[in-house]
Design a protein around this motif. Structure first.
Motif, PDB file in Angstrom:
ATOM      1  N   SER A  11       0.920  -1.396   0.104  1.00 32.66           N
ATOM      2  CA  SER A  11       0.075   0.098  -0.021  1.00 32.66           C
ATOM      3  C   SER A  11       1.012   1.216   0.063  1.00 32.66           C
ATOM      4  N   PHE A  13       2.735   4.354   1.585  1.00 25.26           N
ATOM      5  CA  PHE A  13       3.525   4.305   3.015  1.00 25.26           C
ATOM      6  C   PHE A  13       4.029   3.000   3.290  1.00 25.26           C
ATOM      7  N   GLY A  15       6.653   1.430   2.217  1.00 30.50           N
ATOM      8  CA  GLY A  15       8.114   1.129   2.229  1.00 30.50           C
ATOM      9  C   GLY A  15       8.576   0.678   1.099  1.00 30.50           C
ATOM     10  N   GLU A  18      11.545   3.021  -0.368  1.00 30.49           N
ATOM     11  CA  GLU A  18      12.583   2.905   0.527  1.00 30.49           C
ATOM     12  C   GLU A  18      13.303   1.364   0.103  1.00 30.49           C
ATOM     13  N   HIS A  53       9.080   8.341   1.775  1.00 25.89           N
ATOM     14  CA  HIS A  53       8.689   9.079   2.604  1.00 25.89           C
ATOM     15  C   HIS A  53       9.414   9.478   3.842  1.00 25.89           C
ATOM     16  N   ALA A 137       2.476  -1.213   5.509  1.00 23.02           N
ATOM     17  CA  ALA A 137       2.536   0.032   6.313  1.00 23.02           C
ATOM     18  C   ALA A 137       1.739  -0.277   7.634  1.00 23.02           C
ATOM     19  N   VAL A 138       1.470   0.829   8.477  1.00 20.06           N
ATOM     20  CA  VAL A 138       0.963   0.585   9.818  1.00 20.06           C
ATOM     21  C   VAL A 138      -0.325   1.264   9.548  1.00 20.06           C
ATOM     22  N   MET A 140      -3.303   3.416   9.955  1.00 11.94           N
ATOM     23  CA  MET A 140      -3.445   4.951  10.779  1.00 11.94           C
ATOM     24  C   MET A 140      -4.568   4.820  11.757  1.00 11.94           C
ATOM     25  N   ALA A 169      -2.862   4.754   5.207  1.00 13.64           N
ATOM     26  CA  ALA A 169      -2.684   3.374   5.206  1.00 13.64           C
ATOM     27  C   ALA A 169      -3.590   2.748   6.395  1.00 13.64           C
TER      28      ALA A 169
HETATM   29  P1  ADP Z   1       6.021   3.769  -0.207  1.00  9.90           P
HETATM   30  O1  ADP Z   1       6.815   3.969  -1.625  1.00  9.90           O
HETATM   31  O2  ADP Z   1       5.522   2.314  -0.206  1.00  9.90           O
HETATM   32  O3  ADP Z   1       4.725   4.895  -0.282  1.00  9.90           O
HETATM   33  P2  ADP Z   1       8.186   4.856   1.148  1.00  9.90           P
HETATM   34  O4  ADP Z   1       9.115   4.108   1.273  1.00  9.90           O
HETATM   35  O5  ADP Z   1       7.946   6.258   0.587  1.00  9.90           O
HETATM   36  O6  ADP Z   1       6.607   4.245   1.140  1.00  9.90           O
HETATM   37  O7  ADP Z   1       7.806   5.448   2.660  1.00  9.90           O
HETATM   38  C1  ADP Z   1       7.970   4.525   3.870  1.00  9.90           C
HETATM   39  C2  ADP Z   1       8.034   5.601   5.053  1.00  9.90           C
HETATM   40  O8  ADP Z   1       7.014   6.480   5.274  1.00  9.90           O
HETATM   41  C3  ADP Z   1       8.069   4.885   6.497  1.00  9.90           C
HETATM   42  O9  ADP Z   1       9.536   4.333   6.749  1.00  9.90           O
HETATM   43  C4  ADP Z   1       7.781   5.743   7.478  1.00  9.90           C
HETATM   44  O10 ADP Z   1       8.885   6.672   7.653  1.00  9.90           O
HETATM   45  C5  ADP Z   1       6.881   6.607   6.755  1.00  9.90           C
HETATM   46  N1  ADP Z   1       5.358   6.333   7.073  1.00  9.90           N
HETATM   47  C6  ADP Z   1       4.312   7.338   7.013  1.00  9.90           C
HETATM   48  N2  ADP Z   1       3.198   6.881   7.377  1.00  9.90           N
HETATM   49  C7  ADP Z   1       3.228   5.525   7.563  1.00  9.90           C
HETATM   50  C8  ADP Z   1       2.341   4.275   7.945  1.00  9.90           C
HETATM   51  N3  ADP Z   1       1.104   4.470   8.013  1.00  9.90           N
HETATM   52  N4  ADP Z   1       2.900   3.095   8.046  1.00  9.90           N
HETATM   53  C9  ADP Z   1       4.346   2.855   7.707  1.00  9.90           C
HETATM   54  N5  ADP Z   1       5.054   3.982   7.314  1.00  9.90           N
HETATM   55  C10 ADP Z   1       4.628   5.280   7.207  1.00  9.90           C
END
Ligand code: ADP
Ligand code: MG
Length: 177
Positions: A11, A13, A15, A18, A53, A137-138, A140, A169
């Motif tokens: 989903s 957020f 990761g 990352e 993020h 994700a976690v 919210m 998320a």
């Molecule tokens: P994606 O590409 O899947 O959208 P990113 O790699 O850009 O995700 O971002 C992951 C980061 O988002 C996490 O390391 C954390 O710092 C931040 N983050 C913000 N909201 C959440 C959430 N609800 N659950 C997990 N991480 C979150």
């Protein structure tokens, strides 16, 4: 030399970016030549860079059509693609072709849209990939493991660029609240 396809999905957020950046940085440490692409419609953080993020980033080439990946990948060893759900269906064939040529292809993208439906070419990419990593994700609302991208606005188009202002998320239970 044999190539392969890796998919990183989940989903918003969760990761994905990352994890993509982590793999690409490690490939560079191994002295491999890396080419990175993202759809040009995704300019939320930066015109060219891929930015996660948590603010890690890597430079990339924004492109409009997936065919440009074939033209620009050249003699690289590893091809990274972010936000693959926004690309056209041709990306499936292109990922196969690059892997057949001996390249490692790492694709990151949303597996589901805001309604919980499979998103764009992602299901097919997952079908042809050797390796799939689903990151989470976690939620919210309750803090459980989240696999859905919940849209906080009433807009119904599948593609609506946004961040924490318009998406959060959520786990299965809270997504259906
Ligand atoms: P994606 O590409 O899947 O959208 P990113 O790699 O850009 O995700 O971002 C992951 C980061 O988002 C996490 O390391 C954390 O710092 C931040 N983050 C913000 N909201 C959440 C959430 N609800 N659950 C997990 N991480 C979150
Ligand atoms: Mg991302």
């Amino acid at each position: 030399k044999t190539g392969w396809i890796e998919v990183v999905c989940g989903s918003m957020f969760s990761g994905k970016t990352e994890e993509l950046i982590r793999r690409l940085n490690r490939a560079r440490i191994a002295k491999q030549k890396v080419a990175i692409f993202k759809p040009s419609i995704d300019t939320r953080y930066h015109q060219a860079n891929i930015v996660s993020h948590n603010a890690s980033s890597i430079s990339s080439t924004p492109i409009q059509n997936s065919i440009e990946i074939l033209h620009l990948a050249g003699d690289c060893d590893v091809v990274g693609i972010d936000e693959a759900q926004f690309f056209d269906e041709k990306i499936v064939e292109i990922a196969n072709q690059l892997a057949n040529e001996g390249k490692r292809v790492i694709v990151a993208g949303l597996d589901m849209d805001f309604q919980g439906n499979p998103f764009g070419p992602m299901p097919k990419l997952m079908a042809i990939a050797e390796y799939i990593t689903k990151v989470h994700a976690v939620c919210m609302v309750c803090g459980d493991v989240a696999n859905y991208s919940y849209r906080k606005t009433a807009i119904k188009e599948q593609v609506m660029l946004g961040e924490t202002d318009s998406y959060e998320a959520r786990c299965r239970k809270c997504f259906h609240l």
